[in-house]
Design a protein around this motif. Structure first.
Motif, PDB file in Angstrom:
ATOM      1  N   THR A 279       0.832  -1.211   0.000  1.00  0.00           N
ATOM      2  CA  THR A 279       0.000   0.000   0.000  1.00  0.00           C
ATOM      3  C   THR A 279       0.861   1.253   0.000  1.00  0.00           C
ATOM      4  O   THR A 279       0.586   2.229  -0.712  1.00  0.00           O
ATOM      5  N   SER A 280       1.944   1.230   0.798  1.00  0.00           N
ATOM      6  CA  SER A 280       2.849   2.382   0.841  1.00  0.00           C
ATOM      7  C   SER A 280       3.518   2.602  -0.509  1.00  0.00           C
ATOM      8  O   SER A 280       3.653   3.746  -0.971  1.00  0.00           O
ATOM      9  N   ASN A 283       1.059   4.158  -2.895  1.00  0.00           N
ATOM     10  CA  ASN A 283       0.829   5.576  -2.583  1.00  0.00           C
ATOM     11  C   ASN A 283       1.975   6.448  -3.094  1.00  0.00           C
ATOM     12  O   ASN A 283       1.754   7.533  -3.645  1.00  0.00           O
ATOM     13  N   GLN A 284       3.201   5.967  -2.909  1.00  0.00           N
ATOM     14  CA  GLN A 284       4.349   6.743  -3.374  1.00  0.00           C
ATOM     15  C   GLN A 284       4.405   6.795  -4.898  1.00  0.00           C
ATOM     16  O   GLN A 284       4.778   7.821  -5.484  1.00  0.00           O
ATOM     17  N   ARG A 287       1.965   9.387  -5.948  1.00  0.00           N
ATOM     18  CA  ARG A 287       2.509  10.728  -5.743  1.00  0.00           C
ATOM     19  C   ARG A 287       3.490  11.097  -6.850  1.00  0.00           C
ATOM     20  O   ARG A 287       3.460  12.212  -7.387  1.00  0.00           O
TER      21      ARG A 287
END
Length: 470
Positions: A279-280, A283-284, A287
């Motif tokens: 998930t991280s 997300n990155q 971005r």
């Protein structure tokens, strides 16, 4: 971009030159006027000190026994005829006694200051047009002398003197005459007027000539600056081109590895299931994709070749769809979310760009609004323009000029930006989109805790924008 930079260079150079010319022309003409006034005052002071006469004409003169009010030469009585039958000019006979011999030097060179000053002093009594009036302590006229001027009668001279005496000034201008009021010990007054018509006309002529010369110089400099402006901005243009090329190339190069990373994460989630790590990573990646997208958008707009498709569309529906997509996020963060969108508003523009504009402003409001604060989305129309506004509460509005918020990579609070994941280019993209539609965007304070971002767009695309996109 190159045209805009060149235009700014030309405008800046011409404004600087215009300022210099205005100052120079102003200083030259002010000095000239002050010199004229000073010369007139010196002349009037000399006349006042000699009871209204030039010194070289006043000395050795006596009162005519037949007319006690008239001064005459003791050598040649007033009105006596010469051998040829003409009357003698007393002023000429007296002044001739004081004229010195011509100065030595080149007779073909008129620019000799000693000779010029000598001739001016000798001719001054005959070149000066003046008149004077004497008043007693009660303000009654006792004597009027208007023999040295043709444009003034005794009645006019008396009228001017009475008006000047009533004004109570010691020096000044009355019509085209410079005057001085000399008050004697017994309270009587001598008011002397010197005609300044020629001096004023010369001053106006100098002003006109200097303005014309300044305009010619300005036009000539504009031509030269415009011709050489391309060479002057060439190094800056080259640097900007390299910067834009790097951003474009880097953006396209980053797209591929980001797509690969995103695909690999999807495979990992299929095989091993979702985790905080996947998930991280996603997300990155999101971005980074957003950053690359915004950088490429700015680069294309700088190059003035952004691919936009203008058409008539329902802006109300586009803004509402975008705003609704942020409503759930606002609710989850405990923020008050209000939409006030007028239905049926149509605009000629790029639907995708307007959607991106709304997303950028709403995303900015989500990131920087205060905890448990409020966000308000407004859309309405006027007779010619459409207003789209996103406002939000915030803990501290940046001080100073809020227009800095639209500068690239500017962040009012760097620590807050790191927490929210901002890069400082979202508002720059928003301004670029508004400008590409012939509109504008501005940041406004509404009290101490509310900031408003107001976008104003024309209903119909301006003709210059239409031509650029044909």
């Amino acid at each position: 971009m190159v045209k805009k930079l060149r235009k700014k260079f030309v405008v800046t150079a011409m404004l600087s030159l215009l300022l210099i010319l205005v100052i120079m022309i102003g200083v030259i003409n002010i000095i000239n006027v002050r010199h004229i006034v000073s010369e007139a005052d010196n002349l009037l002071t000399m006349l006042a000190d000699n009871d209204g006469y030039f010194p070289n004409l006043r000395k050795n003169m006596i009162f005519d026994p037949n007319n006690p009010d008239t001064l005459v030469s003791p050598d040649i009585p007033a009105g006596d005829a010469t051998s040829d039958g003409s009357t003698t000019d007393v002023a000429a006979s007296e002044a001739s006694n004081d004229i010195t011999a011509p100065h030595p030097g080149d007779p073909n060179n008129p620019f000799q200051f000693d000779r010029l000053n000598n001739n001016r002093d000798a001719e001054m009594p005959y070149q000066t047009r003046y008149f004077w009036v004497k008043l007693d302590s009660s303000g009654n006229i006792t004597e009027v002398n208007f023999g040295h001027i043709a444009a003034v009668s005794e009645e006019i001279a008396s009228e001017y003197a009475i008006n000047v005496a009533n004004e109570g000034k010691q020096r000044g201008y009355y019509h085209t005459y410079r005057y001085i009021v000399s008050t004697k010990n017994d309270g009587s007054k001598l008011i002397i007027f010197a005609d300044q018509s020629a001096a004023i006309l010369n001053a106006l002529t100098l002003l006109l000539q200097s303005v014309l010369v300044g305009l010619c110089a300005l036009i000539a400099m504009f031509i030269l600056v415009y011709i050489f402006s391309s060479q002057a901005v060439a190094p800056v243009v080259e640097s900007l081109e390299k910067q834009k090329r790097f951003i474009t190339d880097a953006g396209h190069e980053l797209k591929t590895p980001l797509a690969v990373i995103s695909a690999n994460v999807d495979v990992l989630e299929i095989e091993s299931g979702k985790s905080e790590w996947t998930t991280s990573i996603k997300n990155q990646v999101a971005r980074m994709n957003g950053l690359v997208k915004n950088l490429l958008t700015l680069s294309r707009m700088d190059e003035e070749r952004m691919h936009v498709v203008f058409s008539d569309f329902d802006m109300s529906k586009t803004i509402k769809d975008t705003a609704v997509s942020f409503e759930a996020l606002a609710t989850s963060k405990g923020k008050k979310y209000q939409m006030d969108i007028e239905d049926g508003i149509h605009i000629t523009g790029d639907k995708n760009a307007i959607n991106q504009l709304a997303s950028l402003l709403l995303d900015n409001a989500m990131k920087y609004s205060s905890e448990s604060g409020s966000i308000h989305v407004l859309l309405n129309k006027g007779s010619k323009y459409i207003t789209f506004e996103v406002s939000n509460t915030c803990d501290a509005i940046p001080s100073g000029n809020l227009d800095r918020l639209f500068d690239r990579f500017y962040r009012a609070d760097s620590s807050r930006a790191r927490e929210t994941g901002g890069y400082g280019i979202g508002l720059s993209v928003a301004r670029a989109i508004a400008t590409s539609h012939g509109g504008s965007i501005e940041a406004l304070r509404d009290g101490d805790k509310i900031i408003r971002f107001v976008v104003t767009l024309p209903k119909q695309l301006p003709k210059n924008i239409q031509k650029q996109n044909k």
